[in-house]
Motif scaffolding. Structure first.
Motif, PDB file in Angstrom:
ATOM      1  N   LYS A 238      38.141  42.722  42.157  1.00  0.00           N
ATOM      2  CA  LYS A 238      38.959  42.038  43.159  1.00  0.00           C
ATOM      3  C   LYS A 238      39.390  40.691  42.609  1.00  0.00           C
ATOM      4  O   LYS A 238      38.592  39.964  42.011  1.00  0.00           O
ATOM      5  CB  LYS A 238      38.178  41.838  44.447  1.00  0.00           C
ATOM      6  CG  LYS A 238      37.829  43.134  45.149  1.00  0.00           C
ATOM      7  CD  LYS A 238      37.826  42.940  46.630  1.00  0.00           C
ATOM      8  CE  LYS A 238      37.495  44.239  47.331  1.00  0.00           C
ATOM      9  NZ  LYS A 238      38.637  45.086  47.503  1.00  0.00           N
ATOM     10  N   ILE A 239      40.656  40.382  42.824  1.00  0.00           N
ATOM     11  CA  ILE A 239      41.214  39.077  42.509  1.00  0.00           C
ATOM     12  C   ILE A 239      41.150  38.279  43.803  1.00  0.00           C
ATOM     13  O   ILE A 239      41.797  38.641  44.797  1.00  0.00           O
ATOM     14  CB  ILE A 239      42.669  39.217  42.013  1.00  0.00           C
ATOM     15  CG1 ILE A 239      42.691  39.987  40.688  1.00  0.00           C
ATOM     16  CG2 ILE A 239      43.336  37.862  41.919  1.00  0.00           C
ATOM     17  CD1 ILE A 239      44.073  40.424  40.249  1.00  0.00           C
ATOM     18  N   LEU A 240      40.325  37.228  43.811  1.00  0.00           N
ATOM     19  CA  LEU A 240      40.181  36.418  45.022  1.00  0.00           C
ATOM     20  C   LEU A 240      41.248  35.334  45.044  1.00  0.00           C
ATOM     21  O   LEU A 240      41.400  34.578  44.083  1.00  0.00           O
ATOM     22  CB  LEU A 240      38.795  35.789  45.078  1.00  0.00           C
ATOM     23  CG  LEU A 240      37.603  36.758  45.076  1.00  0.00           C
ATOM     24  CD1 LEU A 240      36.303  35.980  45.230  1.00  0.00           C
ATOM     25  CD2 LEU A 240      37.743  37.803  46.165  1.00  0.00           C
TER      26      LEU A 240
ATOM     27  N   ARG B 179      30.996  37.301  39.069  1.00  0.00           N
ATOM     28  CA  ARG B 179      32.155  36.466  39.390  1.00  0.00           C
ATOM     29  C   ARG B 179      32.515  35.644  38.164  1.00  0.00           C
ATOM     30  O   ARG B 179      31.662  34.983  37.602  1.00  0.00           O
ATOM     31  CB  ARG B 179      31.845  35.539  40.556  1.00  0.00           C
ATOM     32  CG  ARG B 179      31.548  36.266  41.839  1.00  0.00           C
ATOM     33  CD  ARG B 179      30.978  35.317  42.881  1.00  0.00           C
ATOM     34  NE  ARG B 179      31.986  34.672  43.676  1.00  0.00           N
ATOM     35  CZ  ARG B 179      32.531  35.161  44.770  1.00  0.00           C
ATOM     36  NH1 ARG B 179      32.168  36.342  45.195  1.00  0.00           N
ATOM     37  NH2 ARG B 179      33.438  34.488  45.439  1.00  0.00           N
TER      38      ARG B 179
ATOM     39  N   SER C 245      33.363  44.522  41.033  1.00  0.00           N
ATOM     40  CA  SER C 245      32.722  45.132  42.197  1.00  0.00           C
ATOM     41  C   SER C 245      31.400  45.821  41.885  1.00  0.00           C
ATOM     42  O   SER C 245      30.455  45.727  42.666  1.00  0.00           O
ATOM     43  CB  SER C 245      33.676  46.123  42.853  1.00  0.00           C
ATOM     44  OG  SER C 245      34.855  45.467  43.260  1.00  0.00           O
TER      45      SER C 245
ATOM     46  N   ASP D 215      43.067  44.154  44.988  1.00  0.00           N
ATOM     47  CA  ASP D 215      42.293  45.114  44.209  1.00  0.00           C
ATOM     48  C   ASP D 215      42.857  45.232  42.806  1.00  0.00           C
ATOM     49  O   ASP D 215      44.068  45.130  42.595  1.00  0.00           O
ATOM     50  CB  ASP D 215      42.317  46.492  44.871  1.00  0.00           C
ATOM     51  CG  ASP D 215      41.556  46.534  46.181  1.00  0.00           C
ATOM     52  OD1 ASP D 215      40.549  45.810  46.310  1.00  0.00           O
ATOM     53  OD2 ASP D 215      41.984  47.289  47.084  1.00  0.00           O
TER      54      ASP D 215
ATOM     55  N   ALA E 150      42.401  38.976  49.061  1.00  0.00           N
ATOM     56  CA  ALA E 150      41.952  39.587  47.803  1.00  0.00           C
ATOM     57  C   ALA E 150      42.929  40.680  47.403  1.00  0.00           C
ATOM     58  O   ALA E 150      43.549  41.317  48.256  1.00  0.00           O
ATOM     59  CB  ALA E 150      40.551  40.150  47.964  1.00  0.00           C
TER      60      ALA E 150
END
Length: 82
Positions: A17-19, A62, A57, A27, A25
Motif C-alpha cells: 500500500k502507498i500511504l 514500512r 502488506s 494498492d 491509500a
C-alpha cells in the motif's frame, strides 16, 4: 541501456500500500526489490506523490519511498527506513 542501480534487485510478488498524506491509500504490487529500491505495479501513476510511505502488506514493513521514475502502470522507488 545500462542498469545504474547500486544493488541487484530480486524478484518479488508482494502486495503493498502507498500511504497518502491525506490519509488514503493506493494498492500496489512489489515486482522486484533490493535493500534500497523497488519496482511497484499500480493501476495508474496519477495521484501518486513524489514521496510516500510504502507498507508491505505480508510483513507489515514500512519504508519511506521516493519516486525515481514513472511509467504508465509502474514506478521505481528508492527506499529508506521510516
Amino acid at each position: 541501456m545500462e542498469d545504474q542501480r547500486s544493488e541487484a534487485r530480486r524478484r518479488a510478488l508482494m502486495p503493498g500500500k502507498i500511504l497518502l498524506a491525506s490519509g488514503g491509500a493506493i494498492d500496489c504490487v512489489l515486482r522486484d526489490r533490493s535493500a534500497s529500491g523497488a519496482r511497484l505495479n499500480v493501476v495508474s501513476v496519477i495521484g501518486i506523490p513524489d514521496a510516500f510511505t510504502l507498507v508491505i502488506s505480508t510483513t507489515g514493513e514500512r519504508r519511506l519511498a521516493r519516486v525515481a521514475w514513472r511509467k504508465q502502470n509502474e514506478i521505481g522507488v528508492g527506499l529508506s527506513s521510516v
